[in-house]
Design a protein around this motif. Structure first.
Motif, PDB file in Angstrom:
ATOM      1  N   GLU A  82       0.877  -1.177   0.000  1.00 50.25           N
ATOM      2  CA  GLU A  82       0.000   0.000   0.000  1.00 50.25           C
ATOM      3  C   GLU A  82       0.914   1.226   0.000  1.00 50.25           C
ATOM      4  O   GLU A  82       2.126   1.106   0.216  1.00 50.25           O
ATOM      5  CB  GLU A  82      -0.904   0.012   1.232  1.00 50.25           C
ATOM      6  N   THR A  84       0.293   4.305   1.868  1.00 54.58           N
ATOM      7  CA  THR A  84       0.225   5.276   2.970  1.00 54.58           C
ATOM      8  C   THR A  84       1.467   5.276   3.863  1.00 54.58           C
ATOM      9  O   THR A  84       2.015   6.348   4.162  1.00 54.58           O
ATOM     10  CB  THR A  84      -1.057   5.031   3.799  1.00 54.58           C
ATOM     11  N   ARG A 113       0.509  -7.584  -3.292  1.00 52.83           N
ATOM     12  CA  ARG A 113      -0.090  -8.338  -2.177  1.00 52.83           C
ATOM     13  C   ARG A 113      -0.231  -9.788  -2.607  1.00 52.83           C
ATOM     14  O   ARG A 113      -0.812 -10.055  -3.672  1.00 52.83           O
ATOM     15  CB  ARG A 113      -1.481  -7.793  -1.814  1.00 52.83           C
ATOM     16  N   GLU A 115      -2.235 -12.256  -2.533  1.00 51.51           N
ATOM     17  CA  GLU A 115      -3.609 -12.675  -2.254  1.00 51.51           C
ATOM     18  C   GLU A 115      -3.967 -13.805  -3.204  1.00 51.51           C
ATOM     19  O   GLU A 115      -3.256 -14.064  -4.182  1.00 51.51           O
ATOM     20  CB  GLU A 115      -4.567 -11.511  -2.513  1.00 51.51           C
ATOM     21  N   PHE A 122      -5.535  -9.028  -7.901  1.00 52.83           N
ATOM     22  CA  PHE A 122      -4.242  -9.428  -8.452  1.00 52.83           C
ATOM     23  C   PHE A 122      -3.171  -9.390  -7.374  1.00 52.83           C
ATOM     24  O   PHE A 122      -3.401  -8.864  -6.288  1.00 52.83           O
ATOM     25  CB  PHE A 122      -3.857  -8.482  -9.602  1.00 52.83           C
ATOM     26  N   GLN A 127      -2.446   1.352  -7.778  1.00 50.67           N
ATOM     27  CA  GLN A 127      -3.354   2.221  -7.019  1.00 50.67           C
ATOM     28  C   GLN A 127      -3.141   3.679  -7.396  1.00 50.67           C
ATOM     29  O   GLN A 127      -2.016   4.109  -7.687  1.00 50.67           O
ATOM     30  CB  GLN A 127      -3.088   2.100  -5.505  1.00 50.67           C
ATOM     31  N   GLU A 131      -3.554  11.572  -0.113  1.00 48.10           N
ATOM     32  CA  GLU A 131      -3.498  11.802   1.334  1.00 48.10           C
ATOM     33  C   GLU A 131      -3.568  13.309   1.598  1.00 48.10           C
ATOM     34  O   GLU A 131      -2.939  14.091   0.882  1.00 48.10           O
ATOM     35  CB  GLU A 131      -2.167  11.288   1.932  1.00 48.10           C
ATOM     36  N   ARG A 258     -12.414  -2.078   7.733  1.00 49.55           N
ATOM     37  CA  ARG A 258     -11.282  -2.057   6.807  1.00 49.55           C
ATOM     38  C   ARG A 258     -10.069  -2.817   7.353  1.00 49.55           C
ATOM     39  O   ARG A 258      -9.946  -3.067   8.538  1.00 49.55           O
ATOM     40  CB  ARG A 258     -10.943  -0.641   6.372  1.00 49.55           C
ATOM     41  N   TYR A 262      -4.317   1.326  10.968  1.00 49.88           N
ATOM     42  CA  TYR A 262      -4.038   2.721  11.350  1.00 49.88           C
ATOM     43  C   TYR A 262      -5.267   3.624  11.412  1.00 49.88           C
ATOM     44  O   TYR A 262      -5.167   4.769  11.827  1.00 49.88           O
ATOM     45  CB  TYR A 262      -2.970   3.341  10.443  1.00 49.88           C
ATOM     46  N   TYR A 263      -6.432   3.124  10.992  1.00 52.33           N
ATOM     47  CA  TYR A 263      -7.569   4.038  10.899  1.00 52.33           C
ATOM     48  C   TYR A 263      -8.079   4.508  12.260  1.00 52.33           C
ATOM     49  O   TYR A 263      -8.089   3.764  13.236  1.00 52.33           O
ATOM     50  CB  TYR A 263      -8.712   3.396  10.115  1.00 52.33           C
ATOM     51  N   VAL A 281     -15.106  -0.139  -4.871  1.00 57.57           N
ATOM     52  CA  VAL A 281     -14.121   0.225  -5.889  1.00 57.57           C
ATOM     53  C   VAL A 281     -12.924   0.962  -5.288  1.00 57.57           C
ATOM     54  O   VAL A 281     -11.873   1.044  -5.911  1.00 57.57           O
ATOM     55  CB  VAL A 281     -14.759   1.046  -7.032  1.00 57.57           C
ATOM     56  N   GLY A 307      -8.079   1.097  -6.796  1.00 53.97           N
ATOM     57  CA  GLY A 307      -7.385   0.138  -7.670  1.00 53.97           C
ATOM     58  C   GLY A 307      -7.701   0.438  -9.130  1.00 53.97           C
ATOM     59  O   GLY A 307      -8.864   0.576  -9.503  1.00 53.97           O
TER      60      GLY A 307
HETATM   61  P1  HAM Z   1      -7.202  -0.838   0.525  1.00 59.55           P
HETATM   62  O1  HAM Z   1      -8.689  -0.877   0.754  1.00 59.55           O
HETATM   63  O2  HAM Z   1      -6.406  -1.963   1.042  1.00 59.55           O
HETATM   64  O3  HAM Z   1      -6.689   0.543   1.093  1.00 59.55           O
HETATM   65  O4  HAM Z   1      -6.954  -0.747  -1.026  1.00 59.55           O
HETATM   66  C1  HAM Z   1      -7.554   0.294  -1.786  1.00 59.55           C
HETATM   67  C2  HAM Z   1      -8.061  -0.204  -3.113  1.00 59.55           C
HETATM   68  O5  HAM Z   1      -7.028  -0.929  -3.807  1.00 59.55           O
HETATM   69  C3  HAM Z   1      -9.205  -1.218  -3.049  1.00 59.55           C
HETATM   70  O6  HAM Z   1     -10.444  -0.563  -2.854  1.00 59.55           O
HETATM   71  C4  HAM Z   1      -9.136  -1.833  -4.429  1.00 59.55           C
HETATM   72  O7  HAM Z   1      -9.693  -0.973  -5.414  1.00 59.55           O
HETATM   73  C5  HAM Z   1      -7.634  -1.893  -4.665  1.00 59.55           C
HETATM   74  N1  HAM Z   1      -7.113  -3.234  -4.356  1.00 59.55           N
HETATM   75  C6  HAM Z   1      -6.796  -3.741  -3.149  1.00 59.55           C
HETATM   76  N2  HAM Z   1      -6.320  -4.997  -3.257  1.00 59.55           N
HETATM   77  C7  HAM Z   1      -6.321  -5.298  -4.576  1.00 59.55           C
HETATM   78  C8  HAM Z   1      -5.930  -6.443  -5.359  1.00 59.55           C
HETATM   79  N3  HAM Z   1      -5.405  -7.520  -4.782  1.00 59.55           N
HETATM   80  N4  HAM Z   1      -6.080  -6.399  -6.697  1.00 59.55           N
HETATM   81  C9  HAM Z   1      -6.594  -5.282  -7.298  1.00 59.55           C
HETATM   82  N5  HAM Z   1      -6.969  -4.178  -6.624  1.00 59.55           N
HETATM   83  C10 HAM Z   1      -6.842  -4.177  -5.284  1.00 59.55           C
HETATM   84  C11 HAM Z   1      -5.378   0.933   1.108  1.00 59.55           C
HETATM   85  O8  HAM Z   1      -4.517   0.424   0.434  1.00 59.55           O
HETATM   86  C12 HAM Z   1      -5.124   2.166   1.949  1.00 59.55           C
HETATM   87  N6  HAM Z   1      -3.678   2.454   1.913  1.00 59.55           N
HETATM   88  C13 HAM Z   1      -5.936   3.332   1.438  1.00 59.55           C
HETATM   89  C14 HAM Z   1      -5.661   4.598   2.210  1.00 59.55           C
HETATM   90  C15 HAM Z   1      -4.888   5.647   1.821  1.00 59.55           C
HETATM   91  N7  HAM Z   1      -6.139   4.885   3.413  1.00 59.55           N
HETATM   92  C16 HAM Z   1      -5.686   6.067   3.792  1.00 59.55           C
HETATM   93  N8  HAM Z   1      -4.902   6.526   2.830  1.00 59.55           N
END
Ligand code: HAM
Length: 423
Positions: A82, A84, A113, A115, A122, A127, A131, A258, A262-263, A281, A307
């Motif tokens: 990620e 952040t 990731r 996953e 994926f 992304q 912020e 979520r 950290y939230y 989304v 994403g």
């Molecule tokens: P997150 O919900 O883990 O948040 O990821 C944000 C977005 O990334 C998801 O809503 C989705 O669109 C996309 N995403 C996550 N995992 C995958 C995957 N395996 N494949 C494709 N798309 C994916 C964060 O990452 C936090 N850092 C957001 C944030 C920023 N919060 C505060 N600041």
């Protein structure tokens, strides 16, 4: 067939999908600028400790999904799961705190990731991340949410709505977690094994368990909204007031916690209709404790990430028209060894004048014209023996098929003129 295939959960983006990527990147960058965000690029890998602390030891991301390894110097390294934590590290390390606040930063890039891959999920994905650092104002939460909304609105996603919750703060959350754990203890025999474990490691996560057997326990669980302290409740109701005033549809979802530790206070997702199982989304929220946790001064902040693969999948499925990428307007065709020297000189002269041009590389005129078609050239400049002898170039207009001759000395100026003042 090659002996090699791409790693599971990764994709090759061939030239034919690049117009979608270019289109989405342009919309994202334009929108971020319109909202007053500046771009920041941080490394794709960071120290493992940064994510373990920042995202949280007990999260799925840190427990199961990070691409972590020791580099050749024996340093523990992780491909960013990620943005952040890395952006916060950069904020602290580069002394950005001395700048007037808030600081609004956005990034676009690959995320990793480990996953289980499925539609829209994926192991390497991209992304758009934004912020706002340095303000406790609910206006910052609102701005982040509106940016997320406008992104999908501009991309013509339909049926958008917010899912929204407050996860409280270190003052009120522990009281809520106690109440939640007490509730679960009275139903210990009815919950799944994962939730038994979550109760020990990360109790809030029981709320987004998908197992059927846990659903009645979740439905009867205490709600965090009933346990917020005055500060968190006030913050949340101010934000809701703004959303009401703007008529943005939102659902209060007390199960939304979520997957990152950290939230604090606001957490949200944008949901869109018609995109199948992955209804969320994008997602984000406030993280008022993270900067201090990573060694900076107490600094409130809020952000979100979207994403890009999911966006592009929907655009492809709905055949959303996107503009083609620009191609060089000119292709030089040449017939015979002698003309090739002159063709190369003409190539250099056109490039010197800033005109996009390619040179044909096959021998027959027919296949050279085929190349011009594929390259979507507007004009083919044909240099044959006759043209060379007369000091001329034959110009073929690829759209109409018509041809005319222009002097060799005048051709660069003629093309420039056409490009500046299209007929
Ligand atoms: P997150 O919900 O883990 O948040 O990821 C944000 C977005 O990334 C998801 O809503 C989705 O669109 C996309 N995403 C996550 N995992 C995958 C995957 N395996 N494949 C494709 N798309 C994916 C964060 O990452 C936090 N850092 C957001 C944030 C920023 N919060 C505060 N600041």
């Amino acid at each position: 067939m090659s002996d090699y295939s791409r790693p599971k959960g990764t994709q090759d983006f061939l030239p034919e999908v690049q117009p979608y990527w270019e289109y989405v990147r342009t919309i994202v960058a334009d929108l971020a600028r319109e909202y007053g965000f500046e771009r920041i690029d941080t490394p794709i890998f960071e120290t493992t400790e940064l994510f373990a602390r920042g995202v949280g030891d007990a999260t799925d991301i840190v427990e199961k999904e990070m691409y972590s390894f020791e580099d050749r110097g024996g340093n523990p390294i992780t491909l960013r799961p990620e943005f952040t934590a890395g952006v916060v590290r950069a904020y602290i390390e580069n002394g950005l705190r001395v700048q007037p606040k808030p600081i609004k930063l956005y990034s676009i890039g690959p995320i990793f990731r480990h996953e289980q891959p499925q539609a829209g999920r994926f192991r390497q994905f991209h992304q758009f991340n934004a912020e706002i650092i340095g303000t406790p104002s609910p206006l910052a939460d609102l701005e982040i949410m509106l940016l997320a909304w406008d992104l999908y609105d501009r991309l013509q996603f339909r049926g958008l709505s917010f899912q929204l919750n407050s996860t409280g703060c270190p003052t009120c959350r522990p009281r809520y977690v106690d109440a939640l754990v007490a509730h679960y203890h009275t139903h210990q025999d009815r919950i799944c094994e994962d939730c038994q474990r979550r109760l020990q490691r990360n109790p809030l996560r029981v709320l987004d368990c998908k197992q059927a057997q846990c659903q009645p326990v979740i439905a009867a669980a205490p709600k965090i909204s009933e346990h917020l302290c005055d500060d968190c409740a006030g913050h949340f109701s101010e934000l809701l007031g703004y959303l009401d005033a703007l008529g943005k549809p939102f659902t209060l979802n007390h199960r939304l916690v979520r997957g990152l530790d950290y939230y604090t206070k606001t957490v949200f997702e944008v949901w869109a209709e018609g995109i199948g199982a992955q209804a969320a989304v994008c997602g984000g929220g406030r993280y008022d404790g993270l900067i201090a946790l990573l060694g900076g001064p107490e600094t409130p902040a809020v952000g979100f990430a979207a994403g890009l693969e999911r966006i592009i999948m929907v655009m492809e499925a709905q055949e959303v028209p996107v503009p083609p990428l620009p191609t060089p307007p000119v292709l030089i065709a040449h017939l015979g060894a002698v003309t090739r020297l002159e063709a190369v000189r003409l190539l250099a002269a056109l490039r010197e004048a800033g005109i996009g041009v390619q040179i044909a590389m096959s021998k027959s005129l027919k296949s050279q014209l085929r190349q011009a078609d594929k390259a979507a050239a507007r004009w083919v400049l044909i240099l044959g023996g006759d043209e060379l002898a007369r000091g001329e170039v034959t110009v073929r207009d690829m759209a109409s098929g018509s041809q005319q001759t222009i002097s060799r000395e005048g051709i660069v100026a003629w093309i420039s003129e056409q490009l500046q003042h299209p007929a």
